[in-house]
Design an enzyme around this catalytic site. Structure first.
Site, short mmCIF file in Angstrom:
data_model
loop_
_atom_site.label_atom_id
_atom_site.label_comp_id
_atom_site.label_asym_id
_atom_site.label_seq_id
_atom_site.Cartn_x
_atom_site.Cartn_y
_atom_site.Cartn_z
N HIS A 194 0.83 -1.21 0.00
CA HIS A 194 0.00 0.00 0.00
C HIS A 194 0.86 1.27 0.00
CE1 HIS A 194 0.91 0.96 4.21
NE2 HIS A 194 0.79 -0.33 4.45
N ASN B 281 2.49 5.68 8.75
CA ASN B 281 3.84 5.59 8.17
C ASN B 281 4.51 6.96 8.26
OD1 ASN B 281 2.75 3.43 5.48
ND2 ASN B 281 3.79 2.83 7.36
N GLY C 50 0.43 -2.00 12.22
CA GLY C 50 -0.15 -3.33 12.36
C GLY C 50 -1.58 -3.41 11.86
N GLU D 78 -1.62 -6.67 7.48
CA GLU D 78 -0.28 -6.44 7.99
C GLU D 78 -0.03 -7.34 9.20
OE1 GLU D 78 2.69 -6.04 7.91
OE2 GLU D 78 3.10 -3.89 7.76
N ARG D 79 1.22 -7.59 9.47
CA ARG D 79 1.59 -8.27 10.72
C ARG D 79 1.02 -7.48 11.90
NH1 ARG D 79 7.71 -7.72 13.10
NH2 ARG D 79 7.20 -8.33 15.23
N ARG E 59 12.16 -6.84 12.75
CA ARG E 59 12.74 -7.57 11.61
C ARG E 59 13.00 -9.05 11.85
NH1 ARG E 59 11.15 -5.12 7.32
NH2 ARG E 59 11.77 -2.94 7.19
N ASN F 180 4.72 -6.55 5.67
CA ASN F 180 5.09 -7.84 6.24
C ASN F 180 4.29 -9.01 5.68
OD1 ASN F 180 7.29 -7.44 8.27
ND2 ASN F 180 5.85 -5.86 8.95
#
Length: 229
Positions: A8, A14, A21, A86-87, A114, A183
């Site tokens: 996205h 962001n 999340g 998303e994660r 990560r 993710n």
């Protein structure tokens, strides 16, 4: 066979450098431009789709809508699934990444972000941020709703959806686009390319840039490239 993946466009969180999340935030103005540009590049490249997939989060859905609109393919059927979300960043959701690094240490935050198998701090059962309080998840088994995920757990929900729902479409000859998240796409890329647990830590997928895979009959990548020009 070609498969197009799109993270996205930039979201409002962001832009603010917050852990997002499963929290549902909109695209930023820059994110809208990124999504529209992605659609224009797809049109210029002559890429056509028969079916599209996305998550149940606004930033991915809107990105897909802009992509389809700008490429003159708004009629393409869209499938939405929480498995492409998303994660889930657990108790980190809503926190500033820099401030969290200052509090817990940059190394710890880097592991949370990560590492393949390090879980973030989980949401408490009574936390109002729990996804079970969100109407879009109320038909799910409560045991399926996470309180926090690492990439390993994210992969374990993404890949069955790929195998059972998306891959059969490609094998039938349908051209697929997936608009999802950093993710959930990293999990899929790890699976497709056979990337190791250590190497996946270094993989970054940019916002709003189409990633094109050319696949063989076994759906293994034989080539890939970004539409970034």
């Amino acid at each position: 066979m070609k498969l197009v993946l799109i993270r996205h466009g930039q979201s409002e969180w962001n832009k603010l450098n917050l852990f997002t999340g499963w929290h549902d935030v909109d695209l930023s103005e820059e994110g809208v431009v990124e999504a529209m540009t992605a659609g224009k590049r797809i049109k210029e490249a002559g890429l056509e789709f028969d079916v599209a997939f996305t998550s149940v989060l606004t930033r991915a859905i809107k990105t897909l809508n802009y992509v389809l609109e700008e490429s003159d393919q708004m009629w393409v059927p869209v499938n939405k699934s929480w498995r492409l979300n998303e994660r889930h960043y657990g108790a980190l959701q809503g926190l500033n990444k820099q401030e969290t690094a200052e509090k817990y240490g940059a190394d710890q935050v880097q592991k949370w972000r990560r590492s393949y198998d390090t879980l973030p701090p989980l949401l408490e059962e009574n936390d109002e941020r729990q996804a079970k309080n969100d109407r879009r998840y109320q038909l799910l088994d409560t045991h399926a709703i996470p309180s926090g995920e690492n990439l390993k757990v994210t992969l374990e929900r993404v890949i069955p959806y790929w195998m059972d729902t998306i891959a059969p479409e490609i094998k039938e000859g349908r051209r697929v686009v997936i608009a999802a998240h950093g993710n959930s796409l990293r999990a899929l890329v790890k699976f497709l390319e056979g990337i190791s647990d250590d190497e996946i830590m270094e993989l970054e997928i940019p916002t709003g840039v189409p990633l094109v895979y050319e696949l063989n009959d076994d759906l293994k990548p034989v080539n890939k490239y970004y539409l970034d020009k």
